[in-house]
Design a protein around this motif. Structure first.
Motif, PDB file in Angstrom:
ATOM      1  N   LEU A 341      46.304 -75.726  59.453  1.00 14.91           N
ATOM      2  CA  LEU A 341      45.201 -75.304  58.583  1.00 14.91           C
ATOM      3  C   LEU A 341      43.840 -75.708  59.127  1.00 14.91           C
ATOM      4  O   LEU A 341      42.833 -75.026  58.884  1.00 14.91           O
ATOM      5  N   TRP A 342      43.789 -76.805  59.868  1.00 15.33           N
ATOM      6  CA  TRP A 342      42.495 -77.268  60.394  1.00 15.33           C
ATOM      7  C   TRP A 342      41.831 -76.191  61.260  1.00 15.33           C
ATOM      8  O   TRP A 342      40.597 -76.112  61.312  1.00 15.33           O
ATOM      9  N   LEU A 343      42.641 -75.352  61.912  1.00 12.94           N
ATOM     10  CA  LEU A 343      42.086 -74.276  62.727  1.00 12.94           C
ATOM     11  C   LEU A 343      41.340 -73.265  61.870  1.00 12.94           C
ATOM     12  O   LEU A 343      40.341 -72.686  62.307  1.00 12.94           O
ATOM     13  N   PRO A 385      43.668 -84.431  61.027  1.00 14.66           N
ATOM     14  CA  PRO A 385      43.478 -82.991  60.833  1.00 14.66           C
ATOM     15  C   PRO A 385      44.724 -82.142  61.018  1.00 14.66           C
ATOM     16  O   PRO A 385      44.981 -81.240  60.206  1.00 14.66           O
ATOM     17  N   ALA A 386      45.524 -82.362  62.058  1.00 13.90           N
ATOM     18  CA  ALA A 386      46.670 -81.499  62.331  1.00 13.90           C
ATOM     19  C   ALA A 386      47.987 -82.079  61.839  1.00 13.90           C
ATOM     20  O   ALA A 386      49.051 -81.504  62.097  1.00 13.90           O
ATOM     21  N   ALA A 387      47.931 -83.181  61.111  1.00 17.24           N
ATOM     22  CA  ALA A 387      49.135 -83.749  60.499  1.00 17.24           C
ATOM     23  C   ALA A 387      48.814 -84.214  59.086  1.00 17.24           C
ATOM     24  O   ALA A 387      48.998 -85.383  58.737  1.00 17.24           O
ATOM     25  N   PRO A 388      48.324 -83.301  58.247  1.00 19.69           N
ATOM     26  CA  PRO A 388      47.941 -83.700  56.885  1.00 19.69           C
ATOM     27  C   PRO A 388      49.160 -84.041  56.049  1.00 19.69           C
ATOM     28  O   PRO A 388      50.264 -83.538  56.288  1.00 19.69           O
ATOM     29  N   PRO A 402      38.780 -83.049  52.479  1.00 23.57           N
ATOM     30  CA  PRO A 402      37.625 -83.087  53.391  1.00 23.57           C
ATOM     31  C   PRO A 402      37.997 -83.127  54.865  1.00 23.57           C
ATOM     32  O   PRO A 402      37.272 -82.594  55.700  1.00 23.57           O
ATOM     33  N   VAL A 403      39.161 -83.723  55.199  1.00 26.18           N
ATOM     34  CA  VAL A 403      39.519 -83.837  56.611  1.00 26.18           C
ATOM     35  C   VAL A 403      39.770 -82.487  57.259  1.00 26.18           C
ATOM     36  O   VAL A 403      39.599 -82.331  58.477  1.00 26.18           O
ATOM     37  N   VAL A 404      40.144 -81.447  56.484  1.00 23.18           N
ATOM     38  CA  VAL A 404      40.354 -80.134  57.096  1.00 23.18           C
ATOM     39  C   VAL A 404      39.087 -79.290  57.081  1.00 23.18           C
ATOM     40  O   VAL A 404      39.070 -78.207  57.669  1.00 23.18           O
ATOM     41  N   TRP A 464      42.326 -86.733  68.721  1.00 25.49           N
ATOM     42  CA  TRP A 464      41.470 -86.155  67.685  1.00 25.49           C
ATOM     43  C   TRP A 464      42.251 -85.467  66.578  1.00 25.49           C
ATOM     44  O   TRP A 464      41.823 -85.470  65.415  1.00 25.49           O
ATOM     45  N   LEU A 465      43.401 -84.900  66.896  1.00 29.76           N
ATOM     46  CA  LEU A 465      44.155 -84.159  65.879  1.00 29.76           C
ATOM     47  C   LEU A 465      45.202 -84.999  65.176  1.00 29.76           C
ATOM     48  O   LEU A 465      45.555 -84.693  64.031  1.00 29.76           O
TER      49      LEU A 465
END
Length: 487
Positions: A341-343, A385-388, A402-404, A464-465
């Motif tokens: 989802l971060w994308l 971000p990529a492991a919520p 907020p993180v995404v 970062w992810l």
């Protein structure tokens, strides 16, 4: 979905039992029906294995009362990817009257939020399937997504996993398909849906409106609007047809905002390339959702965003650009899994912030430095971000943290700092070009960035992810982030 919702929206998970016809009571020599899923880390029971949907044809009959169920027929064309004795669809709100598979009646049963279908004959891998479900589609005032009641009708808000509260489907963005909608409604009701219209058909006091998409679409992006609306037409860049759907009484009030859309599209095309769909438009609804939603080719907005005093013009503009940016990032290129989802949101926030900087004098660096200061806290509260982390029970949109948003735009800022402006711009353009009308993952994005940068960036993206702590910001060693002690 844009910025963190401006106010919380109560959510109540409610399963509705599917009612089987008398002919479906005969027991099969199979175990009891069970819900399945494709193992998405955030929604493990969402989606279904064993087939690939090619298209949906959804027929709805709306009587003009947004509190009453709609009669519906959903026809799904698919191809089996495995041998199947049963076919699972996601569907959790409505009464099923009957099911056919390839023209033959099939048994069916409800299992949690799945409709489990037993065809007359087992399905072989590679077989084409046409599944027809006759059912109701139920608006629910206390819904967890799906139909949203407006002041004069209905709209859809299906993100993240609520399309199956409207129609039977394979409700996961990894299985995109073409859509056709046929909506029969009273002649005084305006109907608009994703895609472009076919000629309308009048019969007595009703009109049947048909819309078709020219590009595949994720189920969460489906949109049908029914109400006493005005449809306003204008032209965008390169002759792109734009149609906006607004409360009829608000045409004059909203026109200054609607007139901005061609310029927004032109600006986004300068950043990443041609608009990826056949049409665009703004759907402004009289409903309190707490969010806006990037439904494909027809973005859903709350009326209050445009008429409530207190929002600066640059802010409303940037929210409009956020949702438009999703048509490249999230709609055309959809996430392979919901943890990607971060994308979607990171990119939409990135271009929202870029627009606010250029036209609203809101410095990007100031916003990113503020986000960096909060980033460790965001990661501690909801994961990187990529492991919520998954949302709590009854909080389907709880993954939109907020993180995404700014926390993920921060990843893009760091990437640009790391590889430079020119390489970053190439990554963005190649991303939407190479994966148009498809799905892609975080690993795909990292691989593309590495190829364009000419060096292995796997360590950069891993930190970062997926890191619990925010890595140092390239070029800004003076920036600091710290999670609150109570986190």
């Amino acid at each position: 979905m844009p910025l963190t919702p401006r106010r919380p929206r109560p959510r109540h998970l409610r399963a509705v039992l599917l009612v089987a016809a008398a002919a479906s009571v005969v027991a099969a020599a199979l175990p009891a029906a069970v819900p399945l899923g494709i193992g998405d880390p955030l929604f493990p029971h969402l989606g279904n294995p064993g087939y690939d949907v090619l298209s949906y044809d959804i027929g709805l009959t709306y009587l003009g009362d947004n509190k009453k169920p709609l009669e519906a027929v959903t026809t799904i064309d698919a191809v089996a990817t495995d041998a199947l004795e049963r076919i699972n669809l996601d569907f959790s709100r409505g009464t099923v009257h009957g099911v056919d598979v390839n023209g033959h009646p099939a048994r069916f049963a409800g299992a949690d939020e799945d409709l489990v279908i037993t065809p007359e004959h087992p399905v072989t891998a590679g077989e084409r399937l046409r599944i027809t479900v006759r059912h109701t589609s139920v608006p629910d005032a206390a819904s967890d997504g799906g139909w949203v009641r407006t002041t004069d009708g209905l709209v859809m808000a299906n993100q993240a996993d609520a399309a199956h509260r409207v129609f039977p489907c394979n409700d996961h963005p990894s299985d995109k398909a073409y859509f056709t909608f046929h909506v029969t409604a009273p002649a005084d009701v305006t109907v608009v849906a994703n895609g472009l219209p076919d000629p309308r058909r009048r019969q007595g006091g009703t009109i049947t409106s048909t819309y078709r998409t020219s590009h595949p679409m994720a189920t969460e992006l489906a949109q049908v609007s029914m109400g006493h609306s005005a449809v306003l037409h204008r032209e965008g860049p390169h002759g792109l047809p734009i149609r906006d759907v607004v409360p009829a009484a608000d045409k004059a009030t909203l026109e200054p905002w609607l007139a901005k859309t061609p310029g927004h599209i032109a600006w986004m095309e300068q950043q990443v390339g041609a608009y990826p769909f056949e049409t665009y438009g703004v759907l402004i609804a009289g409903a309190d959702t707490g969010f806006e939603l990037e439904t494909q080719t027809l973005t859903l907005f709350e009326r209050s965003l445009f008429v409530r005093p207190g929002f600066p013009e640059w802010y409303v503009d940037s929210v409009m650009v956020h949702e438009l940016a999703h048509h490249w990032f999230g709609d055309s290129v959809s996430p392979r899994a919901w943890s990607d989802l971060w994308l979607n949101e990171g990119h939409a926030t990135w271009y929202e912030a870029r627009y606010a900087e250029e036209f609203g004098k809101q410095p990007m660096e100031r916003r990113m430095r503020a986000a960096y200061a909060l980033s460790d806290g965001w990661r501690a509260a909801g994961g990187p971000p990529a492991a919520p982390r998954a949302a709590g029970p009854g909080q389907k949109i709880g993954i939109f943290r907020p993180v995404v948003y700014d926390g993920s735009a921060l990843v893009l800022y760091a990437l640009r700092q790391e590889i430079g402006d020119r390489a970053f711009d190439r990554v963005e353009r190649r991303w939407v070009r190479d994966h148009r009308d498809s799905t892609a993952s975080s690993a795909d994005f990292a691989a593309l960035a590495s190829r364009i940068a000419g060096r292995d960036l796997s360590g950069f993206f891993r930190a970062w992810l997926y890191g619990e702590k925010t890595p140092p910001m390239p070029g800004h060693p003076e920036w600091h982030s710290q999670a609150p002690k109570h986190a």
